[in-house]
Scaffold this active site. Sequence first.
Site, mmCIF file in Angstrom:
data_model
loop_
_atom_site.group_PDB
_atom_site.id
_atom_site.type_symbol
_atom_site.label_atom_id
_atom_site.label_comp_id
_atom_site.label_asym_id
_atom_site.label_seq_id
_atom_site.Cartn_x
_atom_site.Cartn_y
_atom_site.Cartn_z
ATOM 1 N N ASP A 27 34.712 11.354 -15.697
ATOM 2 C CA ASP A 27 33.668 10.423 -16.155
ATOM 3 C C ASP A 27 33.752 10.178 -17.654
ATOM 4 O O ASP A 27 33.562 9.047 -18.109
ATOM 5 C CB ASP A 27 32.277 10.998 -15.838
ATOM 6 C CG ASP A 27 32.113 11.219 -14.349
ATOM 7 O OD1 ASP A 27 32.907 10.648 -13.582
ATOM 8 O OD2 ASP A 27 31.216 11.986 -13.980
HETATM 9 N N1 LIG Z 1 28.398 18.854 -20.269
HETATM 10 C C1 LIG Z 1 27.116 18.732 -19.932
HETATM 11 O O1 LIG Z 1 26.199 19.233 -20.612
HETATM 12 C C2 LIG Z 1 26.763 17.976 -18.684
HETATM 13 C C3 LIG Z 1 25.482 18.123 -18.163
HETATM 14 C C4 LIG Z 1 25.125 17.401 -17.023
HETATM 15 C C5 LIG Z 1 26.051 16.559 -16.443
HETATM 16 N N2 LIG Z 1 27.302 16.440 -16.965
HETATM 17 C C6 LIG Z 1 28.211 15.508 -16.364
HETATM 18 O O2 LIG Z 1 29.413 16.140 -16.038
HETATM 19 C C7 LIG Z 1 30.451 15.193 -16.175
HETATM 20 C C8 LIG Z 1 31.490 15.799 -17.044
HETATM 21 O O3 LIG Z 1 32.566 14.901 -17.059
HETATM 22 P P1 LIG Z 1 34.015 15.475 -16.950
HETATM 23 O O4 LIG Z 1 34.930 14.328 -17.119
HETATM 24 O O5 LIG Z 1 34.131 16.643 -17.875
HETATM 25 O O6 LIG Z 1 34.133 16.087 -15.516
HETATM 26 P P2 LIG Z 1 33.965 15.240 -14.155
HETATM 27 O O7 LIG Z 1 33.662 13.830 -14.475
HETATM 28 O O8 LIG Z 1 32.972 16.003 -13.354
HETATM 29 O O9 LIG Z 1 35.373 15.281 -13.519
HETATM 30 C C9 LIG Z 1 35.982 16.532 -13.367
HETATM 31 C C10 LIG Z 1 37.304 16.248 -12.745
HETATM 32 O O10 LIG Z 1 38.073 17.415 -12.760
HETATM 33 C C11 LIG Z 1 38.884 17.423 -11.577
HETATM 34 N N3 LIG Z 1 39.090 18.812 -11.206
HETATM 35 C C12 LIG Z 1 38.238 19.632 -10.556
HETATM 36 N N4 LIG Z 1 38.804 20.841 -10.366
HETATM 37 C C13 LIG Z 1 40.041 20.758 -10.880
HETATM 38 C C14 LIG Z 1 41.114 21.674 -10.974
HETATM 39 N N5 LIG Z 1 41.015 22.925 -10.485
HETATM 40 N N6 LIG Z 1 42.264 21.255 -11.545
HETATM 41 C C15 LIG Z 1 42.362 20.012 -12.038
HETATM 42 N N7 LIG Z 1 41.386 19.098 -11.981
HETATM 43 C C16 LIG Z 1 40.234 19.472 -11.394
HETATM 44 C C17 LIG Z 1 38.111 16.684 -10.513
HETATM 45 O O11 LIG Z 1 39.004 15.838 -9.826
HETATM 46 P P3 LIG Z 1 39.713 16.448 -8.510
HETATM 47 O O12 LIG Z 1 38.603 16.912 -7.646
HETATM 48 O O13 LIG Z 1 40.514 15.326 -7.964
HETATM 49 O O14 LIG Z 1 40.573 17.598 -8.986
HETATM 50 C C18 LIG Z 1 37.126 15.817 -11.310
HETATM 51 O O15 LIG Z 1 37.472 14.441 -11.210
HETATM 52 C C19 LIG Z 1 29.880 13.949 -16.824
HETATM 53 O O16 LIG Z 1 29.609 13.000 -15.847
HETATM 54 C C20 LIG Z 1 28.582 14.453 -17.388
HETATM 55 O O17 LIG Z 1 27.584 13.432 -17.401
HETATM 56 C C21 LIG Z 1 27.664 17.145 -18.087
#
Ligand SMILES: NC(=O)c1ccc[n+]([C@@H]2O[C@H](COP(=O)([O-])OP(=O)(O)OC[C@H]3O[C@@H](n4cnc5c(N)ncnc54)[C@H](OP(=O)(O)O)[C@@H]3O)[C@@H](O)[C@H]2O)c1
Lengths: 96, 96, 465, 465
Positions: free
Chosen positions: D385
């Site tokens: 994301d």
């Molecule tokens: N940081 C905060 O404080 C917080 C709080 C609330 C919400 N969030 C939300 O969390 C999200 C964070 O974004 P992000 O881009 O960091 O993460 P993400 O959008 O959740 O995407 C994580 C990606 O990692 C891949 N993944 C999962 N396990 C894996 C593994 N073992 N090896 C390789 N890839 C793997 C997944 O794809 P696959 O499944 O295809 O592997 C997934 O597409 C944002 O939408 C944010 O709004 C963050």
Amino acid sequence: MTELNLFPMLFALMLAGFVGFQVIQNVSRLLHTPLMSLTNAISAIAVVGSIIIAGEQKTEVSTALGAIAVFASVTNIVSGFLITDRMLKMFKERGK
Amino acid sequence: MTELNLFPMLFALMLAGFVGFQVIQNVSRLLHTPLMSLTNAISAIAVVGSIIIAGEQKTEVSTALGAIAVFASVTNIVSGFLITDRMLKMFKERGK
Amino acid sequence: MVTVVTQVCYLAAATLFIFSLRWLSRPNTARRGVFAGVVGMALAIVGTLLHPEIVGFQWIALAVIAGTVVGIPLSRVPLTAVPQRTAISHAFGGLAAGLVGSAKYSIWLGEGELTAFRTIAIVVEVLLGFITFTGSLMAAGKLQEVIPTRPITYRGQNAVNFALLGTAVLCGVGLVVNPANWPLFGVIVSLSLVFGVLLIIPIGGADMPTVISLLNSYAGLSAVAMGFVLENELLIVAGALDGASGFILSVIMCRAMNRSFSNVLFGAFGQVQAQAAGGEAKPVKSATPQDAADYLGAAQRVVFVPGYGMAVAQAQHRVREIYDELHKRGIEVKFAIHPVAGRMPGHMNVLLAEAEIPYEALVEMDEINPEMPQMDVCVVVGANDVVNPAARTDKSSPIYGMPIIDADKARMVLANKRSMNPGFAGIDNALYSADNTLMVFGDAKSVLGDIAAALRAEREGKAAA
Amino acid sequence: MVTVVTQVCYLAAATLFIFSLRWLSRPNTARRGVFAGVVGMALAIVGTLLHPEIVGFQWIALAVIAGTVVGIPLSRVPLTAVPQRTAISHAFGGLAAGLVGSAKYSIWLGEGELTAFRTIAIVVEVLLGFITFTGSLMAAGKLQEVIPTRPITYRGQNAVNFALLGTAVLCGVGLVVNPANWPLFGVIVSLSLVFGVLLIIPIGGADMPTVISLLNSYAGLSAVAMGFVLENELLIVAGALDGASGFILSVIMCRAMNRSFSNVLFGAFGQVQAQAAGGEAKPVKSATPQDAADYLGAAQRVVFVPGYGMAVAQAQHRVREIYDELHKRGIEVKFAIHPVAGRMPGHMNVLLAEAEIPYEALVEMDEINPEMPQMDVCVVVGANDVVNPAARTDKSSPIYGMPIIDADKARMVLANKRSMNPGFAGIDNALYSADNTLMVFGDAKSVLGDIAAALRAEREGKAAA
Ligand SMILES: NC(=O)c1ccc[n+]([C@@H]2O[C@H](COP(=O)([O-])OP(=O)(O)OC[C@H]3O[C@@H](n4cnc5c(N)ncnc54)[C@H](OP(=O)(O)O)[C@@H]3O)[C@@H](O)[C@H]2O)c1
Ligand SMILES: NC(=O)c1ccc[n+]([C@@H]2O[C@H](COP(=O)([O-])OP(=O)(O)OC[C@H]3O[C@@H](n4cnc5c(N)ncnc54)[C@H](OP(=O)(O)O)[C@@H]3O)[C@@H](O)[C@H]2O)c1
């Protein structure tokens, strides 16, 4: 307690609110995770109230509740400070 | 007054100290002259004490002293706020 | 017994005061800050008038009217007199604190209500209050030059002062031990009044801005002490805010002058002036306003470095005229603001703001210095120490290490002042005798006026042709 | 009657807590901050143990030992489990507040000491405390995935919740009117416990970080309420600090996700996942770790964009290996940190710090974005994301307007994830199908390990030759 002892406390709350917002806003993003665990530990200050309840032993019930509260707070204090320090130890400057 | 009413005041002082330092440090250099006059006006809060002394009229002396104190404080309040605003009115953004 | 309504007023007032200073941090919210301050003060006063102890309002009303009558003219002083006004208002603040303290003492003495704690608080309040009172009056006098501004020093001066202060403190201790011993109280009051005077005597007039900022924080602390006397947290908060502000401002000034508190307080700095002014002047090239106008008209990028002289001469409006003329020609004009240019923090900013120069055009020292070499013309208007290269080069200079605006690095410098007399620090300035510097002697107001006129004439000439 | 010593301890503790958070603001002073916090807490406890009311220490000692025994292992959890641990500790904090409140109620009920004011304070404390308790437990469960993480919603859910809360508040009012009516107190306790659960049920697992930050500030507020109950200013100060921190962090998260509080609390966000995941995938080009290694070895400037996937895979040490390899080749390597990458604020920073990557190499989103076009290779490690261009381009996207790291602007992108499954927001990511993007499928740990190995082999090959 008359409603007047209330105002010194309201003053403290108001001022601490300002201090809190200003201090927290200055915390670098780098350290937001340690910040969470440190504030955890600090908010375990509830231990103060718990100790009194557990110690004054007014009734069995209150003593029991107090003891559980002490347990809960101490857990937070110990784990909160330890994990914060554990995380901070990891942050290294280049070349250090 | 027991020495215990003292501590809420010490808390207030400690907290207000933090707030003061943080707030003042954020004031832009551009506005340091208005800052001086604004804090003048605010510290004229001594008017609170003065009014009570002048108003409770315990003795002629105290009333007289109180009245002079009220006069001095009100002078600071009036001139402090007026001159601050006068200066601030001058600060204009480009094109305004 | 204080009523709930009063307490609510006080709480609200304290909150508003904090917001007031927060909003002052940026120009676009600053005026809201003043408004918050006014409302807060109004609440504080209303809340106080509701105090049940208050039996008669006549004296209060009288004093309020008198205060307003005196206050309004005091707020109309010219901007050059702002430092004096500030000093005066600190004097008033200190006076109020001292008087309230004394009144409380006399009252509680009568009622036998003097606890040790109350006595301590009162002594602190009275000491700080009266020292601030006479000290600020002296400062105001020196700034207004009704009192000789040069430092008056004599052997063992500091010893004497500390002895005085020590005695006062000892009396305080004695009073705490036996609060009923009222003669001691009299001694404390008189000693603090005298000490306030002696504290300022050895300090040169030009150091007064730093001193009044220090006195500012004393005034704040005396308000805090009053808060402890009256057990009123609003006073503590407001006093602490004021104390912090005065302290921080004086620190900033000392840093920007590269001097220590003790040096300011005991350094008798102004003396240097006498001596160094003796140094014979080096040859300088001078130019007429017309020449200056020609150089300016031909430039691409111009920077003004205003200083105390512009303030004295009230020349900011002439500066504005030149700014407009150059602007009309599409020449880029900036203003380099040194943190201690003039005689109080932010002095130049207010003056230029008064002349309606947009504050985006005012650039702080650290930002402008890297750009200096690209500047075609640097116009130094009554600035001296803040552009003195000796601060960078000459280890022996009293201002060595003070951060300065690198006017000497500009392609050419036009420096306006009335003579070769030194500035506040009392030392020669090699900038004036530099090869790329032309002096334009005379009072800033008239000289800059002539330059503006010359530029206008030339432009209209062009337009006609 | 509280003794003076105790009060002094409390004052010192409050001051130390503030310094503790101030020092946390920069990495080089941060550990001093922890130390200050520990000392402050020690003072607070010692001061409390001096309370004359305390008649027996056996229960306290027992509880302290038990707490320490449980606390130490809780501090050893892997960094990926930090969010859960945080949630648990909020639960404990809430529990303590709730229990102390209940105990105080029962005691004062017996002694007939329940003033209206005390009752109000207790009700607030108990409400917040127990809501935080069950709410945080639910949150921890969802983060640990022992409870189904998908939001459970039903018609009129919010109505039900508000009805519950409303009733609890009404009971509170009733209790204030007649504090002796203890059944009402029981109702309040049970309602808050239930409400805590129902509040979390409709929230998707991935929103938990935001929720726990909110619960964090609730915990703080309940401590404040306890302060009012016990007339203890230390509790008020510490609670306020905690409350502010939780509030600010949740605001930061919401902003960085471009969502509102209410959307987080009532938006049932996780659902979107289910739907959007249905969208058929676009064709993508994929590459082997060897290819990736070759591209990296040939680059001048490389930027890593780590995300939640790196955390799940614990791949930070592999990242470090690649970082070293590239460094040895004199290739410039940076790390682009999105404020909400991962699942808690600062998540990526801790992980990379754990892998001993110097924090100067971690660059915040706003600073790195302008540099992206100059980056030869951008390695996206389990981020989705936070690098989804839809946030910039596609108005219809649920994350539209969320600030992102412009990975797509780099000269080439190497994206590692296990599949084409969407991330937290549950939406497709055009970055993966972009022309300059190569997918390197597989678990981050193994894939990056292979890349590092390939790089090493190549380098040693060179060295040998
Ligand atoms: N940081 C905060 O404080 C917080 C709080 C609330 C919400 N969030 C939300 O969390 C999200 C964070 O974004 P992000 O881009 O960091 O993460 P993400 O959008 O959740 O995407 C994580 C990606 O990692 C891949 N993944 C999962 N396990 C894996 C593994 N073992 N090896 C390789 N890839 C793997 C997944 O794809 P696959 O499944 O295809 O592997 C997934 O597409 C944002 O939408 C944010 O709004 C963050
Ligand atoms: N701003 C603060 O808060 C603060 C506080 C304490 C001390 N100070 C000190 O004040 C000094 C400020 O430096 P500065 O460069 O602004 O001023 P300065 O060094 O005091 O020099 C002012 C110059 O202006 C000239 N001048 C005076 N009246 C003039 C007139 N009517 N027309 C034209 N020129 C006139 C004077 O030369 P002529 O007599 O030859 O005309 C003098 O050389 C620094 O040394 C600083 O440390 C400042």
